[in-house]
Design a protein around this motif. Sequence first.
Motif, short mmCIF file in Angstrom:
data_model
loop_
_atom_site.label_atom_id
_atom_site.label_comp_id
_atom_site.label_asym_id
_atom_site.label_seq_id
_atom_site.Cartn_x
_atom_site.Cartn_y
_atom_site.Cartn_z
N GLN A 46 37.41 38.94 43.29
CA GLN A 46 36.28 39.87 43.17
C GLN A 46 35.37 39.76 44.38
N VAL A 47 35.12 38.54 44.83
CA VAL A 47 34.29 38.32 46.02
C VAL A 47 34.95 38.97 47.24
N ALA A 48 36.27 38.81 47.34
CA ALA A 48 37.01 39.40 48.46
C ALA A 48 36.93 40.92 48.45
N VAL A 49 37.00 41.51 47.27
CA VAL A 49 36.92 42.97 47.14
C VAL A 49 35.55 43.47 47.61
N ILE A 50 34.49 42.79 47.17
CA ILE A 50 33.14 43.17 47.57
C ILE A 50 32.99 43.06 49.08
N LYS A 51 33.50 41.97 49.62
CA LYS A 51 33.39 41.75 51.07
C LYS A 51 34.15 42.81 51.85
N HIS A 52 35.35 43.13 51.41
CA HIS A 52 36.14 44.18 52.07
C HIS A 52 35.39 45.51 52.05
N SER A 53 34.75 45.81 50.93
CA SER A 53 34.04 47.09 50.81
C SER A 53 32.87 47.17 51.79
N LEU A 54 32.21 46.05 52.04
CA LEU A 54 31.09 46.03 52.98
C LEU A 54 31.56 46.35 54.40
N PHE A 55 32.78 45.93 54.73
CA PHE A 55 33.34 46.24 56.04
C PHE A 55 33.93 47.65 56.07
N ASP A 56 34.64 47.99 55.00
CA ASP A 56 35.28 49.32 54.95
C ASP A 56 34.25 50.44 55.00
N GLN A 57 33.10 50.22 54.37
CA GLN A 57 32.05 51.24 54.33
C GLN A 57 31.12 51.17 55.55
N GLY A 58 31.39 50.25 56.46
CA GLY A 58 30.64 50.18 57.70
C GLY A 58 29.30 49.48 57.62
N TYR A 59 29.06 48.70 56.58
CA TYR A 59 27.77 48.01 56.46
C TYR A 59 27.71 46.75 57.31
N LEU A 60 28.85 46.07 57.50
CA LEU A 60 28.90 44.83 58.26
C LEU A 60 29.91 44.93 59.40
N ASP A 61 29.71 44.06 60.42
CA ASP A 61 30.67 43.99 61.51
C ASP A 61 31.11 42.54 61.72
N GLU A 62 31.81 42.30 62.81
CA GLU A 62 32.42 41.01 63.10
C GLU A 62 31.43 39.84 63.14
N GLN A 63 30.19 40.11 63.46
CA GLN A 63 29.19 39.05 63.55
C GLN A 63 29.02 38.32 62.22
N PHE A 64 29.16 39.03 61.12
CA PHE A 64 29.04 38.40 59.80
C PHE A 64 30.16 37.37 59.59
N ILE A 65 31.36 37.70 60.05
CA ILE A 65 32.49 36.78 59.94
C ILE A 65 32.23 35.53 60.78
N GLN A 66 31.68 35.72 61.96
CA GLN A 66 31.38 34.59 62.83
C GLN A 66 30.37 33.66 62.19
N LEU A 67 29.41 34.22 61.47
CA LEU A 67 28.45 33.38 60.74
C LEU A 67 29.16 32.58 59.65
N GLU A 68 30.05 33.23 58.91
CA GLU A 68 30.76 32.54 57.84
C GLU A 68 31.65 31.41 58.37
N GLU A 69 32.15 31.56 59.58
CA GLU A 69 32.99 30.52 60.17
C GLU A 69 32.18 29.28 60.54
N LEU A 70 30.86 29.44 60.65
CA LEU A 70 29.99 28.30 60.93
C LEU A 70 29.61 27.55 59.65
N GLN A 71 29.92 28.14 58.52
CA GLN A 71 29.58 27.54 57.22
C GLN A 71 30.60 26.45 56.88
N ASP A 72 30.11 25.31 56.38
CA ASP A 72 31.01 24.22 56.00
C ASP A 72 30.51 23.53 54.74
N ASP A 73 31.20 22.46 54.35
CA ASP A 73 30.86 21.74 53.12
C ASP A 73 29.46 21.13 53.18
N ALA A 74 29.02 20.77 54.38
CA ALA A 74 27.70 20.17 54.54
C ALA A 74 26.59 21.19 54.30
N ASN A 75 26.89 22.46 54.55
CA ASN A 75 25.90 23.53 54.36
C ASN A 75 26.60 24.75 53.80
#
Length: 198
Positions: free
Chosen positions: A57-86
């Motif tokens: 369900q989370v993946a579907v919501i995320k895909h829709s945000l990209f498919d509808q043009g609300y988010l771009d690659e920068q959001f993915i780059q932020l998520e790649e900085l996320q880890d278990d510590a934060n």
Amino acid sequence: MRVCVSVELRGYINPSTPCHTTPHCTISFALLTTIQTSFLFFLSHFLIMDKIHSHRQVAVIKHSLFDQGYLDEQFIQLEELQDDANPNFVEEIVTLYYRDSSRLISNLDHTLERNPLDFNKLDTIMHQFKGSSSSIGAKKVKAECTLFREYCRTRNGEGCRRSFQQMKKEYAILRKKLETYFQMARQAGPKETAFRPK
């Protein structure tokens, strides 16, 4: 037989200790053990499937945000900085964005009410807002910021006002969608890696 089973279930005797009440007691204990094992298996299976469903369900919501043009690659780059510590790094960044950008929107509102319009000031404020929006990958908001600045360059007051209203609309829609996304992501639990929508 009932007494023996009851005692074993309450833990008063070791299950390995033979029961001398009746020969059926051992069979009953084995049956209860089988039932318990089966229950734990199905419970574990249900929880795993529920987690998988939540992540989908989370993946579907995320895909829709990209498919509808609300988010771009920068959001993915932020998520790649996320880890278990934060684990809430991206949500915290987005929360800070909305907190700080509300001040800039208020400044734009007040500046647009003045007559004559100070296009240089409007452009400066919108430049800051565009930078903040770019940092979280707010694609549609960023596009409206670019259009607004173009109207400032051509001294088009009506265009600035119209673009500003559209920008606020996109800003509010994205905020609501991201709140839903983060709420679902928290409920689903952490995922190993960020994925890039195709």
